[in-house]
Design a protein around this motif. Structure first.
Motif, PDB file in Angstrom:
ATOM      1  N   PHE A 146       0.854  -1.191   0.000  1.00  0.00           N
ATOM      2  CA  PHE A 146       0.000   0.000   0.000  1.00  0.00           C
ATOM      3  C   PHE A 146       0.888   1.240   0.000  1.00  0.00           C
ATOM      4  O   PHE A 146       1.755   1.387   0.859  1.00  0.00           O
ATOM      5  N   VAL A 147       0.697   2.118  -0.985  1.00  0.00           N
ATOM      6  CA  VAL A 147       1.484   3.360  -1.050  1.00  0.00           C
ATOM      7  C   VAL A 147       0.897   4.350  -0.050  1.00  0.00           C
ATOM      8  O   VAL A 147      -0.187   4.906  -0.261  1.00  0.00           O
ATOM      9  N   SER A 148       1.613   4.553   1.049  1.00  0.00           N
ATOM     10  CA  SER A 148       1.096   5.422   2.110  1.00  0.00           C
ATOM     11  C   SER A 148       1.473   6.878   1.908  1.00  0.00           C
ATOM     12  O   SER A 148       0.820   7.771   2.440  1.00  0.00           O
ATOM     13  N   MET A 149       2.541   7.137   1.149  1.00  0.00           N
ATOM     14  CA  MET A 149       3.013   8.510   0.980  1.00  0.00           C
ATOM     15  C   MET A 149       3.875   8.579  -0.269  1.00  0.00           C
ATOM     16  O   MET A 149       4.527   7.604  -0.642  1.00  0.00           O
ATOM     17  N   PHE A 158       6.506   5.506  -0.609  1.00  0.00           N
ATOM     18  CA  PHE A 158       6.701   4.688   0.581  1.00  0.00           C
ATOM     19  C   PHE A 158       5.593   3.639   0.579  1.00  0.00           C
ATOM     20  O   PHE A 158       4.416   3.980   0.507  1.00  0.00           O
ATOM     21  N   MET A 159       5.980   2.366   0.698  1.00  0.00           N
ATOM     22  CA  MET A 159       5.018   1.275   0.534  1.00  0.00           C
ATOM     23  C   MET A 159       5.039   0.354   1.745  1.00  0.00           C
ATOM     24  O   MET A 159       6.108  -0.045   2.215  1.00  0.00           O
ATOM     25  N   TYR A 160       3.852   0.016   2.222  1.00  0.00           N
ATOM     26  CA  TYR A 160       3.670  -0.776   3.438  1.00  0.00           C
ATOM     27  C   TYR A 160       3.080  -2.121   3.066  1.00  0.00           C
ATOM     28  O   TYR A 160       2.069  -2.201   2.357  1.00  0.00           O
ATOM     29  N   GLN A 161       3.685  -3.202   3.555  1.00  0.00           N
ATOM     30  CA  GLN A 161       3.289  -4.550   3.173  1.00  0.00           C
ATOM     31  C   GLN A 161       1.897  -4.900   3.696  1.00  0.00           C
ATOM     32  O   GLN A 161       1.602  -4.734   4.878  1.00  0.00           O
ATOM     33  N   MET A 162       1.049  -5.416   2.812  1.00  0.00           N
ATOM     34  CA  MET A 162      -0.338  -5.712   3.153  1.00  0.00           C
ATOM     35  C   MET A 162      -0.491  -7.153   3.632  1.00  0.00           C
ATOM     36  O   MET A 162      -1.128  -7.991   2.990  1.00  0.00           O
ATOM     37  N   VAL A 163       0.125  -7.427   4.779  1.00  0.00           N
ATOM     38  CA  VAL A 163      -0.012  -8.731   5.432  1.00  0.00           C
ATOM     39  C   VAL A 163      -0.229  -8.479   6.916  1.00  0.00           C
ATOM     40  O   VAL A 163      -0.094  -7.358   7.398  1.00  0.00           O
ATOM     41  N   ASP A 164      -0.566  -9.527   7.674  1.00  0.00           N
ATOM     42  CA  ASP A 164      -0.733  -9.347   9.105  1.00  0.00           C
ATOM     43  C   ASP A 164       0.629  -9.085   9.754  1.00  0.00           C
ATOM     44  O   ASP A 164       1.679  -9.466   9.227  1.00  0.00           O
ATOM     45  N   ARG A 165       0.611  -8.445  10.928  1.00  0.00           N
ATOM     46  CA  ARG A 165       1.832  -7.978  11.574  1.00  0.00           C
ATOM     47  C   ARG A 165       2.926  -9.045  11.729  1.00  0.00           C
ATOM     48  O   ARG A 165       4.097  -8.770  11.480  1.00  0.00           O
ATOM     49  N   PHE A 192       9.118  -0.155   5.687  1.00  0.00           N
ATOM     50  CA  PHE A 192       8.725   0.380   4.387  1.00  0.00           C
ATOM     51  C   PHE A 192       9.629  -0.093   3.259  1.00  0.00           C
ATOM     52  O   PHE A 192      10.858  -0.102   3.388  1.00  0.00           O
ATOM     53  N   SER A 193       9.013  -0.440   2.138  1.00  0.00           N
ATOM     54  CA  SER A 193       9.725  -0.583   0.887  1.00  0.00           C
ATOM     55  C   SER A 193       9.586   0.732   0.129  1.00  0.00           C
ATOM     56  O   SER A 193       8.663   1.520   0.387  1.00  0.00           O
ATOM     57  N   CYS A 194      10.508   0.991  -0.793  1.00  0.00           N
ATOM     58  CA  CYS A 194      10.432   2.222  -1.581  1.00  0.00           C
ATOM     59  C   CYS A 194      11.067   1.979  -2.936  1.00  0.00           C
ATOM     60  O   CYS A 194      11.697   0.948  -3.179  1.00  0.00           O
ATOM     61  N   ILE A 195      10.887   2.930  -3.837  1.00  0.00           N
ATOM     62  CA  ILE A 195      11.585   2.940  -5.117  1.00  0.00           C
ATOM     63  C   ILE A 195      12.274   4.290  -5.236  1.00  0.00           C
ATOM     64  O   ILE A 195      11.609   5.331  -5.208  1.00  0.00           O
ATOM     65  N   TYR A 196      13.581   4.293  -5.346  1.00  0.00           N
ATOM     66  CA  TYR A 196      14.332   5.543  -5.490  1.00  0.00           C
ATOM     67  C   TYR A 196      14.045   6.123  -6.873  1.00  0.00           C
ATOM     68  O   TYR A 196      14.438   5.560  -7.890  1.00  0.00           O
ATOM     69  N   SER A 197      13.369   7.243  -6.918  1.00  0.00           N
ATOM     70  CA  SER A 197      12.952   7.826  -8.194  1.00  0.00           C
ATOM     71  C   SER A 197      14.104   8.463  -8.955  1.00  0.00           C
ATOM     72  O   SER A 197      14.043   8.597 -10.181  1.00  0.00           O
ATOM     73  N   VAL A 198      15.153   8.869  -8.241  1.00  0.00           N
ATOM     74  CA  VAL A 198      16.327   9.479  -8.859  1.00  0.00           C
ATOM     75  C   VAL A 198      17.580   8.892  -8.207  1.00  0.00           C
ATOM     76  O   VAL A 198      17.515   8.301  -7.126  1.00  0.00           O
ATOM     77  N   ARG A 199      18.718   9.089  -8.847  1.00  0.00           N
ATOM     78  CA  ARG A 199      19.982   8.651  -8.256  1.00  0.00           C
ATOM     79  C   ARG A 199      20.416   9.649  -7.193  1.00  0.00           C
ATOM     80  O   ARG A 199      20.249  10.858  -7.362  1.00  0.00           O
ATOM     81  N   GLY A 200      20.944   9.150  -6.082  1.00  0.00           N
ATOM     82  CA  GLY A 200      21.404  10.055  -5.035  1.00  0.00           C
ATOM     83  C   GLY A 200      21.744   9.305  -3.767  1.00  0.00           C
ATOM     84  O   GLY A 200      21.832   8.071  -3.748  1.00  0.00           O
TER      85      GLY A 200
END
Length: 291
Positions: A146-149, A158-165, A192-200
């Motif tokens: 789930f993209v929370s932000m 910022f992505m949050y895993q959709m499973v039980d705790r 959180f998982s994420c995808i770096y949109s740019v290099r840095g």
């Protein structure tokens, strides 16, 4: 969950939906920011959603701070009486796990890592009690997120895993940040998982890379010509493991303007999801695969 309000000077109202990270808190924050935006309160100049909170910027010459607070509290009261349902999208993101580019980068920064002798994936698998890296990758790609932000870096989700705790992956960030991270790296930090949109620079563990651009300020990418940022809060992401051949082919398709992301419109019901998490996730995955 009861919202907590505080003012930052005369122009900002900060709203904390919960002290801990959870799908429920993210959903409430998203619902509130959508409701504030739809209400078109006179004097509101900007709404900035975060993970379990949000901030509103307003013009105090148009609306007094106390009146702004009352407006938002009224929206909260009304939102608490509505069903937790949103219209959103499920999106398939191809990921080349254990790719050579993030591997080269992580090897350059081992002295900043908790376990200098292991790769990021090996470390993440071990501390989450997975027997092998392949088992860990299967868990990372096996459920939706789930993209929370969207933000911090332009277009970064910022992505949050959709499973039980008990099944949620937990991996700390690097002990000290890196000065380099390849563009489109799939990262992980905390919950959180994420995808770096740019290099840095960065500090999230690096698991792989996607060939699919998610931010294009020049808007030359075929599916980013209407809006330079791909993700929106509330999107649901399903990672798809791919190999080097498919990665190279997708890069070529993107460059030629022939790549179309796999996207399906969905209605997400938080209460129905909570009743049967695995069954609901299976239905979501079926929608992205046309079943």
């Amino acid at each position: 969950m009861k919202n907590r309000y505080s003012f930052g000077g005369d122009e900002h109202l900060f709203v904390e939906c919960d002290e801990s990270m959870s799908l429920e808190a993210f959903f409430k924050s998203l619902s509130m920011t959508n409701a504030v935006r739809d209400s078109q309160i006179k004097g509101v100049t900007e709404i900035c959603p975060a993970n379990a909170s949000f901030q509103i910027k307003f013009n105090p010459d148009i609306i007094r701070p106390d009146d702004m607070l009352r407006e938002v509290q009224a929206i909260e009261s009304a939102a608490s009486k509505t069903d937790p349902v949103i219209a959103t999208r499920i999106i398939e993101i191809p990921v080349f796990y254990q790719d050579p580019w993030t591997h080269e980068t992580l090897m350059r920064f081992r002295e900043r890592h908790q376990d200098p002798k292991a790769t990021d994936l090996e470390y993440a698998a071990r501390i989450n009690n997975y027997a092998t890296v392949d088992d860990f990758i299967a868990a990372h790609a096996g459920s939706p997120w789930f993209v929370s932000m969207v933000g911090f870096v332009a277009g970064l989700p910022f992505m949050y895993q959709m499973v039980d705790r008990p099944r949620q992956i937990q991996v700390p960030k690097y002990l000290r940040p890196r000065t380099d991270t390849p563009k489109l790296t799939i990262g992980y930090g905390g919950c959180f998982s994420c995808i770096y949109s740019v290099r840095g620079a960065g500090g999230y563990q690096m698991f792989g890379i996607t060939p699919m651009p998610i931010f294009d300020p020049e808007q030359k990418t075929s599916y980013l010509r209407d809006f330079m940022v791909f993700f929106r809060p509330g999107d649901i992401v399903k990672f798809k493991p791919i190999g080097r051949d498919e990665y190279d082919h997708t890069v070529e398709q993107v460059a030629a303007g022939r790549f179309t992301p796999a996207i399906s419109d969905v209605t997400f019901d938080l209460r129905e999801f909570q009743k049967d998490i695995d069954g609901y996730n299976a239905r979501l995955e079926g929608m992205i695969n046309g079943r």
